[in-house]
Design a protein around this motif. Sequence first.
Motif, PDB file in Angstrom:
ATOM      1  N   MET A  98     -31.113 -82.430 -45.537  1.00  0.00           N
ATOM      2  CA  MET A  98     -32.697 -82.677 -45.370  1.00  0.00           C
ATOM      3  C   MET A  98     -32.870 -82.068 -44.415  1.00  0.00           C
ATOM      4  O   MET A  98     -32.513 -82.338 -43.286  1.00  0.00           O
ATOM      5  CB  MET A  98     -32.702 -84.306 -45.450  1.00  0.00           C
ATOM      6  N   THR A  99     -34.130 -81.459 -44.436  1.00  0.00           N
ATOM      7  CA  THR A  99     -34.801 -80.762 -43.166  1.00  0.00           C
ATOM      8  C   THR A  99     -35.998 -81.371 -42.939  1.00  0.00           C
ATOM      9  O   THR A  99     -36.931 -81.609 -43.793  1.00  0.00           O
ATOM     10  CB  THR A  99     -35.001 -79.338 -43.428  1.00  0.00           C
ATOM     11  N   ILE A 100     -36.403 -81.824 -41.791  1.00  0.00           N
ATOM     12  CA  ILE A 100     -37.556 -82.463 -41.395  1.00  0.00           C
ATOM     13  C   ILE A 100     -38.013 -81.747 -40.442  1.00  0.00           C
ATOM     14  O   ILE A 100     -37.509 -81.390 -39.358  1.00  0.00           O
ATOM     15  CB  ILE A 100     -37.198 -84.023 -41.032  1.00  0.00           C
ATOM     16  N   GLN A 101     -39.543 -81.832 -40.225  1.00  0.00           N
ATOM     17  CA  GLN A 101     -40.086 -81.197 -39.055  1.00  0.00           C
ATOM     18  C   GLN A 101     -40.067 -81.769 -37.822  1.00  0.00           C
ATOM     19  O   GLN A 101     -40.020 -80.795 -36.732  1.00  0.00           O
ATOM     20  CB  GLN A 101     -41.793 -80.959 -39.434  1.00  0.00           C
ATOM     21  N   ASN A 102     -39.727 -83.065 -37.594  1.00  0.00           N
ATOM     22  CA  ASN A 102     -39.462 -83.854 -36.011  1.00  0.00           C
ATOM     23  C   ASN A 102     -38.327 -83.109 -35.565  1.00  0.00           C
ATOM     24  O   ASN A 102     -37.031 -83.190 -36.174  1.00  0.00           O
ATOM     25  CB  ASN A 102     -39.519 -85.082 -36.427  1.00  0.00           C
ATOM     26  N   LYS A 103     -38.208 -82.370 -34.406  1.00  0.00           N
ATOM     27  CA  LYS A 103     -37.122 -81.921 -33.767  1.00  0.00           C
ATOM     28  C   LYS A 103     -37.010 -82.539 -32.485  1.00  0.00           C
ATOM     29  O   LYS A 103     -36.661 -81.997 -31.484  1.00  0.00           O
ATOM     30  CB  LYS A 103     -37.616 -80.272 -33.649  1.00  0.00           C
ATOM     31  N   THR A 104     -37.346 -83.586 -32.404  1.00  0.00           N
ATOM     32  CA  THR A 104     -37.015 -84.470 -31.397  1.00  0.00           C
ATOM     33  C   THR A 104     -35.971 -85.708 -31.462  1.00  0.00           C
ATOM     34  O   THR A 104     -36.436 -86.498 -32.590  1.00  0.00           O
ATOM     35  CB  THR A 104     -37.961 -85.066 -30.659  1.00  0.00           C
ATOM     36  N   GLY A 105     -35.051 -85.754 -30.832  1.00  0.00           N
ATOM     37  CA  GLY A 105     -34.100 -87.082 -30.955  1.00  0.00           C
ATOM     38  C   GLY A 105     -32.784 -86.878 -30.686  1.00  0.00           C
ATOM     39  O   GLY A 105     -32.455 -85.762 -30.023  1.00  0.00           O
ATOM     40  N   ARG A 106     -31.865 -87.819 -30.665  1.00  0.00           N
ATOM     41  CA  ARG A 106     -30.613 -87.796 -30.351  1.00  0.00           C
ATOM     42  C   ARG A 106     -29.676 -87.214 -31.364  1.00  0.00           C
ATOM     43  O   ARG A 106     -29.906 -87.591 -32.593  1.00  0.00           O
ATOM     44  CB  ARG A 106     -29.937 -89.295 -30.068  1.00  0.00           C
ATOM     45  N   VAL A 107     -28.500 -86.338 -31.080  1.00  0.00           N
ATOM     46  CA  VAL A 107     -27.718 -85.910 -31.800  1.00  0.00           C
ATOM     47  C   VAL A 107     -26.784 -86.839 -32.203  1.00  0.00           C
ATOM     48  O   VAL A 107     -25.897 -87.566 -31.816  1.00  0.00           O
ATOM     49  CB  VAL A 107     -27.096 -84.642 -31.163  1.00  0.00           C
ATOM     50  N   ALA A 108     -26.863 -87.049 -33.845  1.00  0.00           N
ATOM     51  CA  ALA A 108     -25.994 -87.700 -34.530  1.00  0.00           C
ATOM     52  C   ALA A 108     -24.936 -87.341 -34.893  1.00  0.00           C
ATOM     53  O   ALA A 108     -23.665 -87.800 -35.271  1.00  0.00           O
ATOM     54  CB  ALA A 108     -26.677 -88.681 -35.576  1.00  0.00           C
ATOM     55  N   GLU A 109     -24.865 -86.082 -35.125  1.00  0.00           N
ATOM     56  CA  GLU A 109     -23.577 -85.349 -35.890  1.00  0.00           C
ATOM     57  C   GLU A 109     -23.709 -83.730 -35.656  1.00  0.00           C
ATOM     58  O   GLU A 109     -24.882 -83.167 -35.622  1.00  0.00           O
ATOM     59  CB  GLU A 109     -23.579 -85.441 -37.443  1.00  0.00           C
ATOM     60  N   VAL A 110     -22.801 -83.224 -35.151  1.00  0.00           N
ATOM     61  CA  VAL A 110     -22.719 -81.739 -34.974  1.00  0.00           C
ATOM     62  C   VAL A 110     -22.120 -80.905 -36.350  1.00  0.00           C
ATOM     63  O   VAL A 110     -20.838 -81.223 -36.597  1.00  0.00           O
ATOM     64  CB  VAL A 110     -21.945 -81.516 -33.957  1.00  0.00           C
ATOM     65  N   ILE A 111     -22.919 -80.438 -36.795  1.00  0.00           N
ATOM     66  CA  ILE A 111     -22.351 -79.893 -38.090  1.00  0.00           C
ATOM     67  C   ILE A 111     -21.595 -78.408 -38.152  1.00  0.00           C
ATOM     68  O   ILE A 111     -20.587 -78.339 -38.502  1.00  0.00           O
ATOM     69  CB  ILE A 111     -23.458 -79.599 -39.350  1.00  0.00           C
ATOM     70  N   SER A 112     -22.230 -77.614 -37.170  1.00  0.00           N
ATOM     71  CA  SER A 112     -21.377 -76.457 -36.684  1.00  0.00           C
ATOM     72  C   SER A 112     -21.995 -75.972 -35.413  1.00  0.00           C
ATOM     73  O   SER A 112     -23.145 -76.141 -35.100  1.00  0.00           O
ATOM     74  CB  SER A 112     -21.405 -75.401 -37.993  1.00  0.00           C
ATOM     75  N   GLN A 113     -21.194 -75.086 -34.817  1.00  0.00           N
ATOM     76  CA  GLN A 113     -21.559 -74.499 -33.435  1.00  0.00           C
ATOM     77  C   GLN A 113     -20.832 -72.887 -33.593  1.00  0.00           C
ATOM     78  O   GLN A 113     -19.774 -73.050 -33.560  1.00  0.00           O
ATOM     79  CB  GLN A 113     -21.407 -75.019 -32.442  1.00  0.00           C
ATOM     80  N   CYS A 114     -21.849 -71.988 -33.473  1.00  0.00           N
ATOM     81  CA  CYS A 114     -21.204 -70.529 -33.282  1.00  0.00           C
ATOM     82  C   CYS A 114     -21.899 -69.912 -32.533  1.00  0.00           C
ATOM     83  O   CYS A 114     -23.052 -69.709 -32.539  1.00  0.00           O
ATOM     84  CB  CYS A 114     -21.500 -69.893 -34.786  1.00  0.00           C
ATOM     85  N   GLY A 115     -21.370 -69.975 -31.457  1.00  0.00           N
ATOM     86  CA  GLY A 115     -21.621 -68.952 -30.232  1.00  0.00           C
ATOM     87  C   GLY A 115     -23.035 -69.920 -29.496  1.00  0.00           C
ATOM     88  O   GLY A 115     -22.588 -71.071 -29.108  1.00  0.00           O
ATOM     89  N   LYS A 116     -24.162 -69.567 -29.346  1.00  0.00           N
ATOM     90  CA  LYS A 116     -25.164 -70.196 -28.809  1.00  0.00           C
ATOM     91  C   LYS A 116     -25.978 -70.806 -29.888  1.00  0.00           C
ATOM     92  O   LYS A 116     -26.955 -71.889 -29.470  1.00  0.00           O
ATOM     93  CB  LYS A 116     -25.889 -69.467 -28.104  1.00  0.00           C
TER      94      LYS A 116
END
Length: 52
Positions: free
Chosen positions: A1-19
Amino acid sequence: MTIQNKTGRVAEVISQCGKVARVVLATGAEIKIIASHKVKVGDWVVEGELSK
């Protein structure tokens, strides 16, 4: 699900590739962010940017 609000606490890291990390916020928003360090659960994102 994608929501426009981009402020909050990270609950899950799906992936990280480089930066670029794909995370789920505590609000349920799934977003991509530019990260200067390894993102971990509990980090804060403010207006789409990882808080230092």
